[in-house]
Design a protein around this motif. Structure first.
Motif, PDB file in Angstrom:
ATOM      1  N   ARG A 223      96.917  78.382  31.951  1.00  0.00           N
ATOM      2  CA  ARG A 223      97.016  79.736  32.518  1.00  0.00           C
ATOM      3  C   ARG A 223      97.072  80.793  31.418  1.00  0.00           C
ATOM      4  O   ARG A 223      96.495  81.883  31.563  1.00  0.00           O
ATOM      5  CB  ARG A 223      98.231  79.816  33.442  1.00  0.00           C
ATOM      6  N   MET A 224      97.751  80.488  30.333  1.00  0.00           N
ATOM      7  CA  MET A 224      97.793  81.416  29.200  1.00  0.00           C
ATOM      8  C   MET A 224      96.392  81.631  28.635  1.00  0.00           C
ATOM      9  O   MET A 224      95.978  82.762  28.367  1.00  0.00           O
ATOM     10  CB  MET A 224      98.716  80.875  28.105  1.00  0.00           C
ATOM     11  N   PHE A 225      95.660  80.535  28.444  1.00  0.00           N
ATOM     12  CA  PHE A 225      94.321  80.652  27.872  1.00  0.00           C
ATOM     13  C   PHE A 225      93.402  81.416  28.809  1.00  0.00           C
ATOM     14  O   PHE A 225      92.595  82.251  28.367  1.00  0.00           O
ATOM     15  CB  PHE A 225      93.754  79.261  27.577  1.00  0.00           C
ATOM     16  N   HIS A 226      93.530  81.161  30.100  1.00  0.00           N
ATOM     17  CA  HIS A 226      92.725  81.888  31.079  1.00  0.00           C
ATOM     18  C   HIS A 226      93.022  83.388  31.008  1.00  0.00           C
ATOM     19  O   HIS A 226      92.117  84.226  31.096  1.00  0.00           O
ATOM     20  CB  HIS A 226      93.015  81.363  32.488  1.00  0.00           C
ATOM     21  N   ALA A 227      94.306  83.733  30.836  1.00  0.00           N
ATOM     22  CA  ALA A 227      94.685  85.151  30.718  1.00  0.00           C
ATOM     23  C   ALA A 227      94.054  85.785  29.489  1.00  0.00           C
ATOM     24  O   ALA A 227      93.641  86.953  29.512  1.00  0.00           O
ATOM     25  CB  ALA A 227      96.207  85.279  30.661  1.00  0.00           C
ATOM     26  N   ILE A 228      93.960  85.017  28.412  1.00  0.00           N
ATOM     27  CA  ILE A 228      93.378  85.544  27.175  1.00  0.00           C
ATOM     28  C   ILE A 228      91.883  85.814  27.335  1.00  0.00           C
ATOM     29  O   ILE A 228      91.397  86.906  27.021  1.00  0.00           O
ATOM     30  CB  ILE A 228      93.625  84.558  26.013  1.00  0.00           C
ATOM     31  N   VAL A 229      91.143  84.814  27.834  1.00  0.00           N
ATOM     32  CA  VAL A 229      89.680  84.955  27.882  1.00  0.00           C
ATOM     33  C   VAL A 229      89.216  85.912  28.982  1.00  0.00           C
ATOM     34  O   VAL A 229      88.080  86.386  28.945  1.00  0.00           O
ATOM     35  CB  VAL A 229      88.979  83.585  28.049  1.00  0.00           C
ATOM     36  N   THR A 230      90.084  86.221  29.949  1.00  0.00           N
ATOM     37  CA  THR A 230      89.695  87.140  31.022  1.00  0.00           C
ATOM     38  C   THR A 230      90.439  88.470  30.938  1.00  0.00           C
ATOM     39  O   THR A 230      90.297  89.314  31.829  1.00  0.00           O
ATOM     40  CB  THR A 230      89.975  86.512  32.408  1.00  0.00           C
ATOM     41  N   GLY A 231      91.203  88.671  29.879  1.00  0.00           N
ATOM     42  CA  GLY A 231      92.099  89.825  29.810  1.00  0.00           C
ATOM     43  C   GLY A 231      91.519  91.080  29.191  1.00  0.00           C
ATOM     44  O   GLY A 231      92.259  92.030  28.928  1.00  0.00           O
ATOM     45  N   ASN A 232      90.201  91.102  28.931  1.00  0.00           N
ATOM     46  CA  ASN A 232      89.578  92.281  28.301  1.00  0.00           C
ATOM     47  C   ASN A 232      90.362  92.721  27.062  1.00  0.00           C
ATOM     48  O   ASN A 232      90.636  93.905  26.856  1.00  0.00           O
ATOM     49  CB  ASN A 232      89.485  93.442  29.295  1.00  0.00           C
ATOM     50  N   MET A 233      90.721  91.759  26.258  1.00  0.00           N
ATOM     51  CA  MET A 233      91.523  92.018  25.074  1.00  0.00           C
ATOM     52  C   MET A 233      90.738  92.841  24.045  1.00  0.00           C
ATOM     53  O   MET A 233      89.534  92.650  23.862  1.00  0.00           O
ATOM     54  CB  MET A 233      91.969  90.686  24.461  1.00  0.00           C
ATOM     55  N   GLU A 234      91.422  93.748  23.382  1.00  0.00           N
ATOM     56  CA  GLU A 234      90.786  94.594  22.379  1.00  0.00           C
ATOM     57  C   GLU A 234      90.173  93.724  21.277  1.00  0.00           C
ATOM     58  O   GLU A 234      90.811  92.822  20.746  1.00  0.00           O
ATOM     59  CB  GLU A 234      91.813  95.546  21.767  1.00  0.00           C
ATOM     60  N   GLY A 235      88.907  94.002  20.955  1.00  0.00           N
ATOM     61  CA  GLY A 235      88.235  93.264  19.898  1.00  0.00           C
ATOM     62  C   GLY A 235      87.492  92.032  20.366  1.00  0.00           C
ATOM     63  O   GLY A 235      86.744  91.425  19.595  1.00  0.00           O
ATOM     64  N   TRP A 236      87.695  91.649  21.628  1.00  0.00           N
ATOM     65  CA  TRP A 236      87.003  90.464  22.138  1.00  0.00           C
ATOM     66  C   TRP A 236      85.641  90.854  22.696  1.00  0.00           C
ATOM     67  O   TRP A 236      85.541  91.790  23.493  1.00  0.00           O
ATOM     68  CB  TRP A 236      87.830  89.801  23.247  1.00  0.00           C
ATOM     69  N   PRO A 237      84.595  90.139  22.310  1.00  0.00           N
ATOM     70  CA  PRO A 237      83.266  90.407  22.911  1.00  0.00           C
ATOM     71  C   PRO A 237      83.209  89.872  24.327  1.00  0.00           C
ATOM     72  O   PRO A 237      83.964  88.952  24.696  1.00  0.00           O
ATOM     73  CB  PRO A 237      82.318  89.627  21.988  1.00  0.00           C
ATOM     74  N   LEU A 238      82.338  90.440  25.127  1.00  0.00           N
ATOM     75  CA  LEU A 238      82.086  89.886  26.442  1.00  0.00           C
ATOM     76  C   LEU A 238      81.218  88.648  26.321  1.00  0.00           C
ATOM     77  O   LEU A 238      80.452  88.499  25.355  1.00  0.00           O
ATOM     78  CB  LEU A 238      81.383  90.931  27.317  1.00  0.00           C
ATOM     79  N   LYS A 239      81.339  87.729  27.238  1.00  0.00           N
ATOM     80  CA  LYS A 239      80.494  86.548  27.212  1.00  0.00           C
ATOM     81  C   LYS A 239      79.035  86.976  27.292  1.00  0.00           C
ATOM     82  O   LYS A 239      78.650  87.806  28.100  1.00  0.00           O
ATOM     83  CB  LYS A 239      80.832  85.624  28.389  1.00  0.00           C
ATOM     84  N   GLY A 240      78.235  86.399  26.401  1.00  0.00           N
ATOM     85  CA  GLY A 240      76.817  86.714  26.383  1.00  0.00           C
ATOM     86  C   GLY A 240      76.468  87.944  25.569  1.00  0.00           C
ATOM     87  O   GLY A 240      75.311  88.278  25.412  1.00  0.00           O
ATOM     88  N   GLU A 241      77.495  88.610  24.999  1.00  0.00           N
ATOM     89  CA  GLU A 241      77.242  89.825  24.234  1.00  0.00           C
ATOM     90  C   GLU A 241      76.801  89.445  22.824  1.00  0.00           C
ATOM     91  O   GLU A 241      77.427  88.632  22.155  1.00  0.00           O
ATOM     92  CB  GLU A 241      78.526  90.658  24.161  1.00  0.00           C
TER      93      GLU A 241
END
Length: 243
Positions: A223-241
């Motif tokens: 659940r923590m990892f899911h929150a990270i990858v779906t959390g629109n975190m600053e500096g994270w690229p979108l999938k496919g970007e």
């Protein structure tokens, strides 16, 4: 974990975040630990069938600790046909003897990454692969929450403007337990970490905390990892970007 499963995790991360492009020259940061040696296998295996062609080289930053033996790591690179470079530094001497740092990890990490990234550029590479796995990402998020008051974790892909270098983390989906299994199954020649601060850090505290939380509340790491990858975190690229 078998090599096939490792390659599946790696391919998914590389595709999800467009980590590799045609003609890339990728340096693998090899510390000699289980994570970086697993990454070496992963990217060499991916190189054999990935539709986009890329080159690999392995780079170790030698911090200067006495008795740090990289002979077996060099032999592995030769077996995998990956060029290997060792960058000798005086980081250990600066941190422990000159500055006598009581809490050396942050400064050591900055100096080590600086030496690695500089060497990577000199070798003509445009990307460097770090061996951070799924648990590293979760633990970094926990550290940031506890000690910085922000929601942050390593990004799958980061462009360093000053260095004109892209950092990628192809093992972001690999759980640490599977890395351990891979090390044991393939008898990876792990070089013992000689640092006196190893195992006595805030990161180790976060690791044990997350471990206990997952025992008390099964599935909490997922659940923590899911929150990270779906959390629109600053500096994270979108999938496919791409970048």
């Amino acid at each position: 974990m078998k090599l096939q499963q490792l390659l599946s995790y790696t391919r998914k991360a590389v595709d999800d975040y467009q980590m590799i492009e045609e003609g890339d020259k990728i340096a693998i940061g090899v510390s000699g630990g289980k994570d970086s040696l697993t990454l070496l296998y992963a990217l060499k295996g991916l190189q054999r069938f990935y539709p986009k062609h890329f080159e690999l080289t392995a780079v170790t930053v030698n911090l200067g600790f006495e008795g740090f033996d990289l002979t077996a790591v060099k032999q592995l690179c030769e077996e995998l046909e990956v060029p290997y470079h060792v960058i000798d530094t005086e980081i250990e001497d600066i941190i422990f003897r000159v500055r006598k740092e009581a809490h050396p990890c942050s400064l050591c990490a900055k100096m080590r990454k600086g030496a690695l990234n500089t060497a990577v550029k000199e070798l003509g590479c445009n990307k460097v692969a770090y061996a951070h796995h799924r648990d590293d990402i979760i633990e970094t998020m926990m550290l940031s929450l506890l000690f910085e008051g922000r929601f942050y974790a390593f990004s799958p892909k980061t462009f360093l403007d000053r260095m004109q270098l892209t950092v990628i983390r192809p093992m972001m989906y690999v759980p640490e337990v599977d890395v351990i299994g891979f090390r044991n199954k393939y008898q990876l020649p792990v070089a013992k970490n000689p640092c006196p601060a190893d195992g006595a850090t805030k990161r180790e505290y976060a690791k044990q905390l997350v471990r206990q939380l997952n025992i008390d509340h099964p599935g909490v790491k997922d659940r923590m990892f899911h929150a990270i990858v779906t959390g629109n975190m600053e500096g994270w690229p979108l999938k496919g970007e791409t970048r």
